[in-house]
Each structure stands twice: as structure tokens, then as C-alpha cells.
Write a protein that holds these residues in place. Structure first.
Motif, PDB file in Angstrom:
ATOM      1  N   ARG A  61      38.966  62.802  54.323  1.00  0.00           N
ATOM      2  CA  ARG A  61      40.011  62.562  55.314  1.00  0.00           C
ATOM      3  C   ARG A  61      41.375  62.404  54.636  1.00  0.00           C
ATOM      4  NH1 ARG A  61      39.795  60.275  60.450  1.00  0.00           N
ATOM      5  NH2 ARG A  61      41.874  60.351  61.375  1.00  0.00           N
ATOM      6  N   GLN A 104      44.542  65.019  55.221  1.00  0.00           N
ATOM      7  CA  GLN A 104      45.843  64.595  55.729  1.00  0.00           C
ATOM      8  C   GLN A 104      46.983  65.113  54.859  1.00  0.00           C
ATOM      9  OE1 GLN A 104      45.359  60.355  55.940  1.00  0.00           O
ATOM     10  NE2 GLN A 104      44.613  60.397  58.057  1.00  0.00           N
ATOM     11  N   ASP A 116      46.503  69.302  55.454  1.00  0.00           N
ATOM     12  CA  ASP A 116      46.392  69.804  56.828  1.00  0.00           C
ATOM     13  C   ASP A 116      45.413  70.975  56.907  1.00  0.00           C
ATOM     14  OD1 ASP A 116      46.874  69.794  59.531  1.00  0.00           O
ATOM     15  OD2 ASP A 116      48.589  71.162  59.377  1.00  0.00           O
ATOM     16  N   GLN A 158      37.569  69.523  63.666  1.00  0.00           N
ATOM     17  CA  GLN A 158      38.637  68.524  63.776  1.00  0.00           C
ATOM     18  C   GLN A 158      39.985  69.224  63.607  1.00  0.00           C
ATOM     19  OE1 GLN A 158      39.313  65.577  60.638  1.00  0.00           O
ATOM     20  NE2 GLN A 158      39.219  63.980  62.184  1.00  0.00           N
ATOM     21  N   LEU A 192      42.829  67.829  65.115  1.00  0.00           N
ATOM     22  CA  LEU A 192      43.817  66.759  65.100  1.00  0.00           C
ATOM     23  C   LEU A 192      43.485  65.792  63.970  1.00  0.00           C
ATOM     24  CD1 LEU A 192      43.980  65.984  68.925  1.00  0.00           C
ATOM     25  CD2 LEU A 192      45.591  67.345  67.587  1.00  0.00           C
ATOM     26  N   VAL A 193      44.413  65.636  63.044  1.00  0.00           N
ATOM     27  CA  VAL A 193      44.178  64.741  61.904  1.00  0.00           C
ATOM     28  C   VAL A 193      43.991  63.308  62.381  1.00  0.00           C
ATOM     29  CG1 VAL A 193      45.126  63.896  59.728  1.00  0.00           C
ATOM     30  CG2 VAL A 193      45.483  66.266  60.399  1.00  0.00           C
ATOM     31  N   SER A 194      44.557  62.991  63.519  1.00  0.00           N
ATOM     32  CA  SER A 194      44.470  61.626  64.030  1.00  0.00           C
ATOM     33  C   SER A 194      43.115  61.329  64.671  1.00  0.00           C
ATOM     34  CB  SER A 194      45.578  61.393  65.063  1.00  0.00           C
ATOM     35  OG  SER A 194      45.464  62.326  66.130  1.00  0.00           O
ATOM     36  N   GLU A 195      42.281  62.348  64.878  1.00  0.00           N
ATOM     37  CA  GLU A 195      40.989  62.119  65.530  1.00  0.00           C
ATOM     38  C   GLU A 195      40.090  61.281  64.622  1.00  0.00           C
ATOM     39  OE1 GLU A 195      37.328  64.540  67.714  1.00  0.00           O
ATOM     40  OE2 GLU A 195      38.684  65.597  66.364  1.00  0.00           O
ATOM     41  N   SER A 196      39.424  60.311  65.190  1.00  0.00           N
ATOM     42  CA  SER A 196      38.560  59.423  64.406  1.00  0.00           C
ATOM     43  C   SER A 196      37.214  60.091  64.136  1.00  0.00           C
ATOM     44  CB  SER A 196      38.341  58.117  65.156  1.00  0.00           C
ATOM     45  OG  SER A 196      37.590  58.353  66.347  1.00  0.00           O
TER      46      SER A 196
END
Length: 388
Positions: free
Chosen positions: A245, A249, A252, A349, A351-355
Motif C-alpha cells: 500500500r 501510494q 499510483d 483497487q 482508489l488509493v484511499s480504498e481500505s
């Protein structure tokens, strides 16, 4: 000139060897399956204690008995440490070298003690014979070297001890007769006595450090790996995902996750038994590992569910991997192993913000859809909602 008292040094070394032998026995009894060779080191230290006691009793026992037995015990002690080091690194024990060495040492000391008394030759024979044990351990350390302090520390001590032992043998042959006699006060004898006894103890401590580090690695692996299949467990997967992760980030890059579940696994357990069920799980894990790339990570999340995390992978490439897993599973059935299929759900995934929880939930929903649509198939999850 400062002179060491040989009997004081020998008594201290013998006592310390006894304490270290007890520590080795404790480690061996507790972790004999995890760390090999510790038991041989413990026996070697016990043999050294026996040799020390015999040398301390010299004068109270006939030399014809005490000296040969003490020298053989000392040779056994150093030889058993070599065997223990070989076992530790997963190599054959080298018993042929061990038996040849102590037999040759016994013949040499008997000949130069009883037939043709010659102390320099006895000292040289012992020194050159036991140096073979140190050289062999140096070979093992170099062959299995790792970039860690314990490995280099152990090797450096072995090299110093080997050099010290060979130096005594050379001094016994080419210098004055008393130069290598440890019971006589001379500069060379003092240096050898100090280094030999100190190194013998330090080498034992260094081996214990190696064993402790290996045990630590084993325990760490057990905490992060599934014991049945050998792939990561949930804890290990979470650690790996954290690193992926962070890298994602920064770059990207795309990331895909695959949820895999065995079809009708409960029926396999009920019909064939849990032992066969375990074999099926191991086979499926092996197929997934063989299909995955080196950068992918495979984890077992409990029961019959596996998860594959695929960095830098688009959904299209993830779907190709899923098809390869299903094809390999059909073609790699082992004789006597129940046949099985798997259903797979894939989520990407974007969206990088997705958990991670959201990513896993979407892959699970796709997996449930594959089950509902007839099993033995792959489904792709829809995109994550912006709220994720």
C-alpha cells in the motif's frame, strides 16, 4: 613477563564448559526439531569437560592412561562441534572425518608417549588434526554465509582459533621443545593458552547466537505463515499489504486482489476424511503458488479460502491468472487425491484511499456471485464506491 597459571585457566574453562553444556542441553530439549546440531554441541562440551577433569587430575593418574583418554576426549569435543555445525546447516554429519581424526590422534599419542616418547610430535599431531575440524566449520560458514553479524562473528572466531592451533603445531615442530608445552611458562605457551581457552568459549557462545537467530526466524515465520499450506496467514498478509500500500501510494500503480474458495469442500471432508481434505488444501495452495508471480503474495484466510494480492496488476491480467489457476488445478490432480474446483472473485483497487476491508468485501461479493452462478468460474467485482 606475565605468566598464566595453566591449572587455574583449565579449571575455569572446564567449569564454564559445563555451564554451557547445560545451556545447550536445555536448548536441544526445547527446540530439537527446530534447530539441529545443538545436541552434538552439548555432547562435545561434555567431552571437553571430561578432558579438562583428566588434565586437572594429571599426576594423580598414570600418564599412560590420563593423557591418551584426555586427548581423545578433547578431540571428540571439537569434532562433535564440527558435526553439530554440519547438522545446523543441513549437511551430512561427517562422521567418517570424525572417527578418522580421533583414531589417528589416539594412535599418534600412544606411539609418541609409550613407544618413542616425543612431546613436540604429540602436540603437533593434535594441533594439525583438530585444525581440520575448525577448517571444515569455516567452510560451512562461508558456504552458508549471510549478511548478519552472528555469521561473520562465528566465522572470525573459527579462523582465529584455527590459526592459533596451527601456530602451536608449527612451534612444536620447529622451535624449542618447551615452546608448545602449556605447563611451562613461556610467551608462546601463555599466548596460546589464553587464546585457545577464550576462543573455545566464545565459539560456543557464537554458535548459540546462530541457533537463537535461527529459532527467532522460525518463530517469526510461524507467526505469519499457515502451518498446513506454508502460505501466509492473515497476520502475514496484513503486514505485506501495508508495504504494498505504501509503495502503491507513491507510484499510483494498479492493484488487484483475488479471493479463492474451494467448491464443495465440506463434501470432500465428509466423504474422504479430513486427512484427504488437508491434502487437497495443500495441493490447491501449491497450484496457486506455482501460478502466481514472484511479486504476488498468497495467503490462507482460514478454512478453504485463499487470497492473492497482485501489485501492479490490472483486472485483465488478474483474470488471466485466475484462469491459469483453474486450468492447472484440473490438470495437476494427484493420484488418490479427490478432484476439486475453485470459484474466484477479483477486485481491482482504483482508489488509493480504498481500505483493505472494502477491497476484500468487493472480492468476496464477486466470489459469492461466482458460487451462485454455478461455481468453478471467475467473477469481477464492480468499481468501489467513492465513499470507500
Amino acid at each position: 613477563m606475565f605468566a598464566l597459571d595453566p591449572f587455574t585457566v583449565l579449571f575455569t574453562t572446564t567449569l564454564t564448559c559445563a555451564v554451557l553444556a547445560a545451556a545447550m542441553v536445555s536448548v536441544h530439549l526445547s527446540f530439537r526439531r527446530e534447530v539441529a546440531g545443538v545436541g552434538h554441541w552439548a555432547c562435545g562440551l561434555a567431552a571437553m569437560v571430561g578432558a579438562g577433569v583428566l588434565f586437572l587430575l594429571r599426576g594423580k593418574l598414570p600418564d599412560a592412561l590420563a593423557l591418551p583418554v584426555a586427548n581423545v576426549c578433547l578431540t571428540w569435543g571439537i569434532g562433535l562441534s564440527m558435526i553439530g555445525t554440519r547438522r545446523f546447516f543441513g549437511e551430512p554429519g561427517g562422521w567418517a572425518i570424525f572417527h578418522a581424526a580421533w583414531t589417528l590422534e589416539l594412535a599418534a599419542i600412544l606411539y609418541w608417549l609409550l613407544v618413542e616418547p616425543n612431546f613436540p610430535h604429540r602436540a603437533a599431531a593434535f594441533s594439525f588434526i583438530v585444525s581440520v575440524f575448525y577448517l571444515d566449520q569455516l567452510r560451512l560458514v562461508w558456504r552458508h554465509r549471510v549478511a548478519h553479524f552472528t555469521s561473520w562473528f562465528f566465522g572470525a572466531l573459527l579462523a582465529l582459533q584455527c590459526l592459533n592451533t596451527v601456530s602451536r603445531g608449527v612451534a612444536a615442530l620447529f622451535m624449542e621443545p618447551d615452546a608448545a608445552n602449556l605447563l611451562r611458562s613461556s610467551a608462546l605457551a601463555n599466548v596460546y593458552l589464553a587464546i585457545a581457552n577464550f576462543m573455545a568459549l566464545l565459539i560456543t557462545v557464537a554458535f548459540l547466537m546462530l541457533a537463537t537467530r535461527k529459532l527467532q526466524q522460525i518463530l517469526e515465520q510461524r507467526s505469519t505463515h499457515d502451518p498446513l499450506t506454508g502460505v501466509l496467514n492473515r497476520r502475514g498478509f496484513l503486514q505485506f499489504f501495508g508495504r504494498v500500500r505504501a509503495r502503491q501510494q507513491r507510484s499510483d500503480s494498479p492493484l488487484s486482489l483475488m479471493a479463492i474458495d474451494l467448491d464443495h469442500f465440506k463434501a470432500i471432508n465428509d466423504q474422504y476424511g479430513h486427512a484427504q481434505g488437508d491434502k487437497v488444501l495443500m495441493q490447491v495452495a501449491a497450484v496457486i503458488m506455482r501460478s502466481a508471480r514472484q511479486c504476488d503474495v498468497v495467503a490462507r484466510f482460514g478454512g478453504e479460502e485463499f487470497v492473492v494480492l497482485m501489485p501492479d496488476t490490472t483486472l485483465a491480467h488478474a483474470q488471466q491468472l485466475a484462469q491459469r489457476i483453474q486450468a492447472l488445478l484440473r490438470d495437476s490432480l494427484q493420484a488418490g487425491t479427490p478432484s476439486c474446483t475453485v470459484s474466484i472473485g477479483i477486485a481491482g483497487q482504483h482508489l488509493v484511499s480504498e481500505s483493505l476491508d472494502s477491497l476484500l468485501a468487493r472480492a468476496d461479493h464477486a466470489l459469492y456471485r461466482a458460487k451462485a452462478n454455478g461455481r468453478n468460474r471467475t467473477e469481477i467485482a464492480g468499481p468501489a464506491p467513492l465513499a470507500a
